[in-house]
Each structure stands twice: as C-alpha cells, then as structure tokens.
Enzyme design. Sequence first.
Site, PDB file in Angstrom:
ATOM      1  CB  THR A 195      56.672  72.437  33.734  1.00  0.00           C
ATOM      2  OG1 THR A 195      56.504  73.110  35.017  1.00  0.00           O
ATOM      3  CG2 THR A 195      57.932  73.122  33.009  1.00  0.00           C
TER       4      THR A 195
ATOM      5  CE  LYS B 215      58.914  75.129  36.438  1.00  0.00           C
ATOM      6  NZ  LYS B 215      58.965  75.059  38.064  1.00  0.00           N
TER       7      LYS B 215
ATOM      8  CE  LYS C 250      57.738  68.547  32.253  1.00  0.00           C
ATOM      9  NZ  LYS C 250      56.619  68.690  33.014  1.00  0.00           N
TER      10      LYS C 250
HETATM   11  P1  NAD Z   1      52.471  63.373  38.697  1.00  0.00           P
HETATM   12  O1  NAD Z   1      52.716  62.661  37.662  1.00  0.00           O
HETATM   13  O2  NAD Z   1      52.444  63.403  40.163  1.00  0.00           O
HETATM   14  O3  NAD Z   1      50.842  64.198  38.405  1.00  0.00           O
HETATM   15  C1  NAD Z   1      50.495  64.256  37.040  1.00  0.00           C
HETATM   16  C2  NAD Z   1      49.020  63.502  36.914  1.00  0.00           C
HETATM   17  O4  NAD Z   1      48.209  63.717  35.645  1.00  0.00           O
HETATM   18  C3  NAD Z   1      48.956  61.893  37.277  1.00  0.00           C
HETATM   19  O5  NAD Z   1      48.308  61.768  38.341  1.00  0.00           O
HETATM   20  C4  NAD Z   1      48.139  61.496  36.068  1.00  0.00           C
HETATM   21  O6  NAD Z   1      47.418  60.257  36.321  1.00  0.00           O
HETATM   22  C5  NAD Z   1      47.489  62.599  35.565  1.00  0.00           C
HETATM   23  N1  NAD Z   1      47.361  62.399  34.134  1.00  0.00           N
HETATM   24  C6  NAD Z   1      48.080  62.007  33.365  1.00  0.00           C
HETATM   25  N2  NAD Z   1      47.370  62.034  31.981  1.00  0.00           N
HETATM   26  C7  NAD Z   1      45.983  62.529  32.461  1.00  0.00           C
HETATM   27  C8  NAD Z   1      44.919  62.807  31.452  1.00  0.00           C
HETATM   28  N3  NAD Z   1      44.762  62.348  30.199  1.00  0.00           N
HETATM   29  N4  NAD Z   1      43.828  63.228  32.109  1.00  0.00           N
HETATM   30  C9  NAD Z   1      43.580  63.198  33.403  1.00  0.00           C
HETATM   31  N5  NAD Z   1      44.937  62.995  34.302  1.00  0.00           N
HETATM   32  C10 NAD Z   1      46.121  62.724  33.715  1.00  0.00           C
HETATM   33  O7  NAD Z   1      53.185  65.130  38.383  1.00  0.00           O
HETATM   34  P2  NAD Z   1      53.351  66.295  39.397  1.00  0.00           P
HETATM   35  O8  NAD Z   1      54.670  66.233  40.196  1.00  0.00           O
HETATM   36  O9  NAD Z   1      52.249  66.615  39.923  1.00  0.00           O
HETATM   37  O10 NAD Z   1      53.861  67.539  38.351  1.00  0.00           O
HETATM   38  C11 NAD Z   1      52.736  67.894  37.473  1.00  0.00           C
HETATM   39  C12 NAD Z   1      53.399  69.365  36.707  1.00  0.00           C
HETATM   40  O11 NAD Z   1      53.814  70.117  37.605  1.00  0.00           O
HETATM   41  C13 NAD Z   1      54.339  68.469  35.869  1.00  0.00           C
HETATM   42  O12 NAD Z   1      54.195  69.353  34.532  1.00  0.00           O
HETATM   43  C14 NAD Z   1      55.692  69.116  36.403  1.00  0.00           C
HETATM   44  O13 NAD Z   1      56.826  69.278  35.551  1.00  0.00           O
HETATM   45  C15 NAD Z   1      55.270  70.465  37.146  1.00  0.00           C
HETATM   46  N6  NAD Z   1      55.896  70.678  38.465  1.00  0.00           N
HETATM   47  C16 NAD Z   1      55.972  69.551  39.353  1.00  0.00           C
HETATM   48  C17 NAD Z   1      56.708  69.948  40.574  1.00  0.00           C
HETATM   49  C18 NAD Z   1      57.164  68.924  41.498  1.00  0.00           C
HETATM   50  O14 NAD Z   1      57.891  69.118  42.446  1.00  0.00           O
HETATM   51  N7  NAD Z   1      56.635  67.718  41.480  1.00  0.00           N
HETATM   52  C19 NAD Z   1      57.371  71.336  40.803  1.00  0.00           C
HETATM   53  C20 NAD Z   1      57.085  72.263  39.790  1.00  0.00           C
HETATM   54  C21 NAD Z   1      56.237  71.964  38.573  1.00  0.00           C
END
Ligand code: NAD
Length: 290
Positions: A87, A162, A237
Amino acid sequence: MKIGFVGLGNMGGPMAANLAKAGHEVAGFDVAGITIEGVNSVASLADAAKDAQVVITMLPNGAILRGVADELIPVMAKGAVLCDCSTVDVESARAVANLCASHGLESLDAPVSGGIGGAQAGTLTFMAGGSAKAFAAMTPLLDIMGKKTVHCGDAGAGQAAKICNNMILGATMIATCEAFALADKIGLDRRKLYDVVSTSSGSSWSMNAYTPAPGVGVPSPADNDYKPGFAAELMLKDLRLSQQAARSVDADTPMGQLALGLYAQFVENEDGLGKDFSAMLPRFASKSRE
Ligand code: NAD
C-alpha cells in the site's frame, strides 16, 4: 513461472509461500534476511530480479518501493512484469509505472485487502492498476494469492481504490465502536445491538464480518485480546495516504480527516500501537464525553 519476490514480511512471506506451493519457482529477498519454506532465498535485489518473468514487491511504503524499484528495474528482462502489492501513495505507484515503461517493462499496482489471515489462506482481494496486458499476465498469480481481483484502471488506480476502501473502513469501524460504547452506557446489551444492526441499515463489514466486541458476532481479533488482524498503525498509515491524495486533488473528505485524527490520537498518544484497529471499542468504552 520464475518469480522474484521482494519483502517477505507478515504479508509477503505467506504470499510468496503460496506461489511456491502452487509450483512456481520463487526467488525471495528481504533486507531482514527472512527465509520462507519453499522459497529460494537470494542475497540481493538483483538476484531476485534477474531471469524473473515477474517480480512482486510487498514493502512498507512508497519511499522504500521507489528505492527498490530503482535497483530492480535496470536488471529485469525486457517484457517482464513488476507488480507492487504494497500500500503506497498514488504518486509513487505512477512514478514506478513510468520508470517501468521507459525500460520496456510491464507494471501493475495491486494492493490488497484481507490482512495477514487472507495472505496466509490465499484469500486476498487485489485492486489492480495498469495496462490490460500487465493485468492479464498477473491474473493467474493473483488468483493463487487471492480470491478476487478487480482491474480498476490505469497505473495508480489500484492504490486509489485501496485508500478509498480503507477510508470507508476507518470511518465505519469508528462509528461501529462508538455505537457499542454508547449502547453500554444506555444499558443496551451488546448482543442485542449486534442482532439488530447486523441485519439493519447500520450494518457494515466492520459490524458483520469483523465485530469489534468480544464474544459478539463472528470470531474476530476482539476475541483474541485485540491482537492484529489489521493493526491500528496500518489503518493510520492508510488514512494518511487517503488525506494526502485528497489534498492533492482538492477533494472534501471530512469524515476521513476525522477518522485520521482519532487513529493518530489512539496510536501516538494512547495505547493503540500494536493493537488491532477494532480496539477503538475499548478506547471509546473507557472514555467519557469531553
Ligand atoms: P512488514 O513490515 O511485515 O513487511 C515488509 C517487509 O519488507 C519487511 O520484512 C522488511 O524487512 C522488508 N523490506 C523493507 N525494505 C526492504 C528493502 N529495501 N528490500 C527488501 N525488503 C525490504 O509489513 P506487512 O504487514 O507485510 O505489509 C506490507 C505491505 O502490505 C504494506 O505496504 C502494508 O501497508 C500492506 N498491507 C498490510 C496488511 C496487514 O494486515 N499487515 C494488510 C493490507 C496491506
């Protein structure tokens, strides 16, 4: 298919695992060194991108996405697809799409709804923005990770859908929690309120599919001490992204603005950080009218 997967966190990890389980060859990279069963761990972004027909990103925000895309895009094979499922702001999604086009790559913004449970179960909803060609190429993979995919329009349209969806969700969750807290104080049983509202004009996904009151309605994070689920800080966010977009196009969104203020207060000044976004109910229940 050969797939590169970047960002193996709460969402990306199980999504990559589902692609691998379906028989695809997945090369996964995460700066935190996360490894996922069935996914080949690679040491760099370039290793995830080279030879891949599709690269999927699932990252925390638009700034990180832009930095990652700058490194991935020059390495990707011409005609490959870069599909971002994070997102992020609409502007970043469009900037990445333009960069892809200038390098002869296809691209899709395909953020998700459905949370960690949906990512694990392969039941996410994808909202996609990009060309018909990119959408057609990605559909079989999105169908593995999700149960529904909507092509919303050109680049950025998935992110637009979204943030509009989550602006509604934030406002309806607050309204639902307020109503439960009001019912408590009037002396109306929460179960009775649920029985009425869930089948009446006040119903919403927040009431019917994610009931914020413990022991009432469907099982939800409320029944698990408000462990997320969908964390309050992620709702914050998304509400910030919706107001950023509203400002950029001069749209009047007062309910979204109010929801943003309440979630900011909850996460930053109260005890909302790390709780599910439905924990607005105990917050309201503990407060008096100011
Ligand atoms: P998270 O923080 O668990 O995962 C993100 C991952 O990206 C981390 O493991 C981090 O180490 C990795 N990362 C960061 N910078 C990086 C880079 N330069 N290269 C490689 N890896 C890198 O977050 P999440 O909960 O998995 O969410 C991910 C996305 O999905 C976000 O944009 C969030 O808004 C969206 N989202 C999350 C949910 C939820 O319920 N968690 C629901 C819908 C949407």
